[in-house]
Scaffold this motif. Structure first.
Motif, PDB file in Angstrom:
ATOM      1  N   PRO A 197      62.246  31.299  30.796  1.00  0.00           N
ATOM      2  CA  PRO A 197      62.794  29.993  30.412  1.00  0.00           C
ATOM      3  C   PRO A 197      61.823  28.871  30.764  1.00  0.00           C
ATOM      4  CG  PRO A 197      64.477  31.320  31.473  1.00  0.00           C
ATOM      5  CD  PRO A 197      63.192  32.065  31.632  1.00  0.00           C
ATOM      6  N   PHE A 198      61.614  27.981  29.811  1.00  0.00           N
ATOM      7  CA  PHE A 198      60.688  26.871  30.029  1.00  0.00           C
ATOM      8  C   PHE A 198      61.110  26.021  31.221  1.00  0.00           C
ATOM      9  CE2 PHE A 198      59.202  22.522  29.038  1.00  0.00           C
ATOM     10  CZ  PHE A 198      57.837  22.761  29.027  1.00  0.00           C
ATOM     11  N   THR A 199      62.408  25.880  31.413  1.00  0.00           N
ATOM     12  CA  THR A 199      62.904  25.085  32.547  1.00  0.00           C
ATOM     13  C   THR A 199      62.492  25.696  33.883  1.00  0.00           C
ATOM     14  OG1 THR A 199      65.021  26.262  32.388  1.00  0.00           O
ATOM     15  CG2 THR A 199      64.855  24.122  31.288  1.00  0.00           C
ATOM     16  N   ASP A 200      62.419  27.033  33.953  1.00  0.00           N
ATOM     17  CA  ASP A 200      62.001  27.684  35.204  1.00  0.00           C
ATOM     18  C   ASP A 200      60.551  27.354  35.527  1.00  0.00           C
ATOM     19  OD1 ASP A 200      64.500  28.744  35.200  1.00  0.00           O
ATOM     20  OD2 ASP A 200      63.890  30.837  34.928  1.00  0.00           O
ATOM     21  N   ILE A 201      59.725  27.323  34.499  1.00  0.00           N
ATOM     22  CA  ILE A 201      58.305  26.997  34.708  1.00  0.00           C
ATOM     23  C   ILE A 201      58.172  25.561  35.218  1.00  0.00           C
ATOM     24  CG2 ILE A 201      56.073  26.733  33.563  1.00  0.00           C
ATOM     25  CD1 ILE A 201      57.082  28.883  31.555  1.00  0.00           C
ATOM     26  N   CYS A 202      58.886  24.668  34.586  1.00  0.00           N
ATOM     27  CA  CYS A 202      58.830  23.263  34.993  1.00  0.00           C
ATOM     28  C   CYS A 202      59.385  23.065  36.404  1.00  0.00           C
ATOM     29  CB  CYS A 202      59.604  22.398  33.995  1.00  0.00           C
ATOM     30  SG  CYS A 202      58.835  22.327  32.352  1.00  0.00           S
ATOM     31  N   ASP A 203      60.487  23.749  36.703  1.00  0.00           N
ATOM     32  CA  ASP A 203      61.082  23.625  38.037  1.00  0.00           C
ATOM     33  C   ASP A 203      60.111  24.092  39.113  1.00  0.00           C
ATOM     34  OD1 ASP A 203      63.382  22.650  36.916  1.00  0.00           O
ATOM     35  OD2 ASP A 203      64.510  24.533  37.063  1.00  0.00           O
ATOM     36  N   ARG A 204      59.374  25.158  38.832  1.00  0.00           N
ATOM     37  CA  ARG A 204      58.404  25.664  39.798  1.00  0.00           C
ATOM     38  C   ARG A 204      57.291  24.652  40.041  1.00  0.00           C
ATOM     39  NH1 ARG A 204      56.690  29.961  37.199  1.00  0.00           N
ATOM     40  NH2 ARG A 204      58.567  31.126  37.737  1.00  0.00           N
ATOM     41  N   LEU A 205      56.838  24.016  38.967  1.00  0.00           N
ATOM     42  CA  LEU A 205      55.796  22.993  39.107  1.00  0.00           C
ATOM     43  C   LEU A 205      56.294  21.796  39.911  1.00  0.00           C
ATOM     44  CD1 LEU A 205      54.346  22.984  35.466  1.00  0.00           C
ATOM     45  CD2 LEU A 205      53.231  23.883  37.517  1.00  0.00           C
ATOM     46  N   VAL A 206      57.495  21.355  39.626  1.00  0.00           N
ATOM     47  CA  VAL A 206      58.056  20.189  40.321  1.00  0.00           C
ATOM     48  C   VAL A 206      58.277  20.499  41.798  1.00  0.00           C
ATOM     49  CG1 VAL A 206      60.070  18.679  40.494  1.00  0.00           C
ATOM     50  CG2 VAL A 206      59.093  19.223  38.248  1.00  0.00           C
ATOM     51  N   ARG A 207      58.798  21.685  42.109  1.00  0.00           N
ATOM     52  CA  ARG A 207      59.011  22.059  43.513  1.00  0.00           C
ATOM     53  C   ARG A 207      57.699  22.059  44.277  1.00  0.00           C
ATOM     54  NH1 ARG A 207      62.322  26.178  41.404  1.00  0.00           N
ATOM     55  NH2 ARG A 207      60.691  27.719  41.878  1.00  0.00           N
ATOM     56  N   GLY A 208      56.651  22.597  43.656  1.00  0.00           N
ATOM     57  CA  GLY A 208      55.346  22.609  44.307  1.00  0.00           C
ATOM     58  C   GLY A 208      54.834  21.201  44.549  1.00  0.00           C
ATOM     59  N   HIS A 209      55.012  20.339  43.557  1.00  0.00           N
ATOM     60  CA  HIS A 209      54.562  18.951  43.691  1.00  0.00           C
ATOM     61  C   HIS A 209      55.326  18.240  44.805  1.00  0.00           C
ATOM     62  CE1 HIS A 209      52.767  15.199  42.337  1.00  0.00           C
ATOM     63  NE2 HIS A 209      53.961  14.643  42.364  1.00  0.00           N
ATOM     64  N   GLN A 210      56.598  18.513  44.902  1.00  0.00           N
ATOM     65  CA  GLN A 210      57.432  17.842  45.913  1.00  0.00           C
ATOM     66  C   GLN A 210      57.083  18.271  47.335  1.00  0.00           C
ATOM     67  OE1 GLN A 210      61.370  18.783  44.502  1.00  0.00           O
ATOM     68  NE2 GLN A 210      61.492  16.970  43.178  1.00  0.00           N
ATOM     69  N   ARG A 211      56.600  19.503  47.487  1.00  0.00           N
ATOM     70  CA  ARG A 211      56.238  19.949  48.833  1.00  0.00           C
ATOM     71  C   ARG A 211      54.775  19.638  49.171  1.00  0.00           C
ATOM     72  NH1 ARG A 211      56.215  25.439  46.522  1.00  0.00           N
ATOM     73  NH2 ARG A 211      54.116  26.350  46.784  1.00  0.00           N
ATOM     74  N   GLY A 212      54.126  18.882  48.293  1.00  0.00           N
ATOM     75  CA  GLY A 212      52.780  18.418  48.588  1.00  0.00           C
ATOM     76  C   GLY A 212      51.666  19.195  47.938  1.00  0.00           C
ATOM     77  N   LYS A 213      52.016  20.075  47.021  1.00  0.00           N
ATOM     78  CA  LYS A 213      50.996  20.867  46.333  1.00  0.00           C
ATOM     79  C   LYS A 213      50.172  19.960  45.429  1.00  0.00           C
ATOM     80  CE  LYS A 213      50.602  25.222  43.761  1.00  0.00           C
ATOM     81  NZ  LYS A 213      49.805  25.878  44.805  1.00  0.00           N
ATOM     82  N   LYS A 214      48.849  20.035  45.554  1.00  0.00           N
ATOM     83  CA  LYS A 214      47.975  19.094  44.865  1.00  0.00           C
ATOM     84  C   LYS A 214      47.635  19.492  43.427  1.00  0.00           C
ATOM     85  CE  LYS A 214      47.627  16.415  48.445  1.00  0.00           C
ATOM     86  NZ  LYS A 214      48.308  15.107  48.441  1.00  0.00           N
ATOM     87  N   HIS A 215      47.775  20.751  43.087  1.00  0.00           N
ATOM     88  CA  HIS A 215      47.412  21.186  41.750  1.00  0.00           C
ATOM     89  C   HIS A 215      48.155  22.468  41.413  1.00  0.00           C
ATOM     90  CE1 HIS A 215      44.784  23.661  44.279  1.00  0.00           C
ATOM     91  NE2 HIS A 215      44.917  24.560  43.316  1.00  0.00           N
ATOM     92  N   SER A 216      48.173  22.842  40.133  1.00  0.00           N
ATOM     93  CA  SER A 216      48.772  24.087  39.686  1.00  0.00           C
ATOM     94  C   SER A 216      47.944  24.661  38.546  1.00  0.00           C
ATOM     95  CB  SER A 216      50.217  23.867  39.206  1.00  0.00           C
ATOM     96  OG  SER A 216      51.066  23.517  40.281  1.00  0.00           O
ATOM     97  N   ILE A 217      47.925  25.987  38.466  1.00  0.00           N
ATOM     98  CA  ILE A 217      47.226  26.692  37.406  1.00  0.00           C
ATOM     99  C   ILE A 217      48.235  27.529  36.628  1.00  0.00           C
ATOM    100  CG2 ILE A 217      45.491  28.434  36.832  1.00  0.00           C
ATOM    101  CD1 ILE A 217      44.202  25.948  37.844  1.00  0.00           C
ATOM    102  N   ILE A 218      48.244  27.368  35.326  1.00  0.00           N
ATOM    103  CA  ILE A 218      49.083  28.178  34.444  1.00  0.00           C
ATOM    104  C   ILE A 218      48.158  28.947  33.512  1.00  0.00           C
ATOM    105  CG2 ILE A 218      50.801  28.146  32.594  1.00  0.00           C
ATOM    106  CD1 ILE A 218      51.911  25.577  33.806  1.00  0.00           C
TER     107      ILE A 218
END
Length: 319
Positions: A197-218
């Motif tokens: 689900p596209f929402t799961d991908i987005c939720d994972r990115l947002v959670r990482g950003h909220q905990r201070g993650k500086k970047h993501s790779i897809i």
């Protein structure tokens, strides 16, 4: 079996040259003459055929691409084209043919075998999408090319605190994306075999950003769709800045890895053995590090399956 031919067809892959080398030298070792066919099935119909000796394949084991060149041919798909190819092989006294390529190439070998001309298929494609074998020639080299790209992109992603989407090749198979994504530590791996689900991908990115993650790779397999479209959707949904890298044909090039050189050598030699034994219409492969061979009809009617355990593991490790 006094004379055999060898050709490469379809998309090139690193390791085709070591496979050609193995075919030529294994055959000569068994006192069988070898004829190379330039430009695949098109060259076969055109009579672009030449005798090869030990020196013909000297200094090629480390080279990417194929010394026999490759081409696609619509004419060969017709009965007339296939008969023309057989006539050329009869003209040169060739008793059997080894075809190095993917499933499209194997369909040509299948047709020739049905018309009474013995063929053996050797799986050469970076897509790793052939049933009956754990790995195809070129997959490991392409995989390492993708991993290197991911590592480089991660450096700039960290510097600019962005989400990067890397699109891999693979046609309708997700093996390149899956293996590269897992080994490259991607936050999400998007493959055609497993819809998330596209929402799961987005939720994972947002959670990482909220905990201070500086970047993501897809990592996204081309069989899913356009990475640019996917990136636009992510930006609209999350507000995160995204960048896209489409790796394209660099994945097909480069010196083959040791893994691909060994695999190509083993499969090429095995193909020669099968022809000498009088077998035809077979494909050679590797399973659990053991050489195997299957009826090419069975291979073409079977479906390649991805390792879903690896996919599930990637999700567990990217929380």
């Amino acid at each position: 079996m006094k004379r055999i031919g060898v050709l490469t067809s379809g998309g090139d892959s690193p390791g085709m040259n070591p496979a050609i080398r193995a075919v030529v030298r294994k055959a000569i070792y068994h006192n069988v003459e070898v004829f190379g066919v330039r430009y695949g099935y098109q060259g076969l119909m055109d009579g672009n055929i030449f005798q090869m000796d030990l020196g013909s394949v000297g200094d090629i084991i480390h080279r990417g691409g194929t010394m026999l060149f490759s081409a696609r041919s619509e004419e060969f798909k017709t009965d007339e084209g296939q008969e023309k190819a057989i006539e050329q092989m009869k003209k040169h006294g060739i008793d059997g043919l080894i075809v190095i390529g993917g499933d499209g190439s194997f369909r040509g070998a299948q047709k020739l075998t049905e018309k009474g001309f013995p063929c053996i298929g050797v799986p050469g494609t970076i897509d790793n999408d052939i049933a009956g074998t754990d790995f195809t020639i070129g997959f490991d080299t392409a995989l390492n090319t993708v991993i290197e790209a991911i590592d480089r992109v991660r450096d700039t992603a960290t510097s600019h605190e962005r989400t990067y989407i890397i699109e891999t090749m693979g046609r309708n198979a997700g093996d390149l994306a899956l293996w590269a994504g897992l080994s490259g530590g991607a936050e999400s791996i998007i493959i055609p075999e497993k819809e998330e689900p596209f929402t799961d991908i987005c939720d994972r990115l947002v959670r990482g950003h909220q905990r201070g993650k500086k970047h993501s790779i897809i990592v996204l397999a081309e069989g899913v769709g356009s990475a640019f479209d996917f990136g636009d959707r992510i930006t609209k949904e999350t507000g995160l800045e995204t960048r896209v890298t489409v790796l394209g044909y660099i994945q097909r090039g480069g010196s083959p890895t040791a893994q691909d050189r060994v695999l190509a050598s083993r499969l090429g030699a095995k193909a020669v053995e099968l022809l000498i034994e009088g077998k035809e219409g077979r494909m050679v492969g590797i399973q659990n590090n053991h050489l195997v061979d299957y009826d090419i009809n069975e291979i073409l009617s079977a479906k390649h399956h991805i390792n879903l355990d690896m996919y599930n593991l990637s999700k567990q490790l990217s929380i």
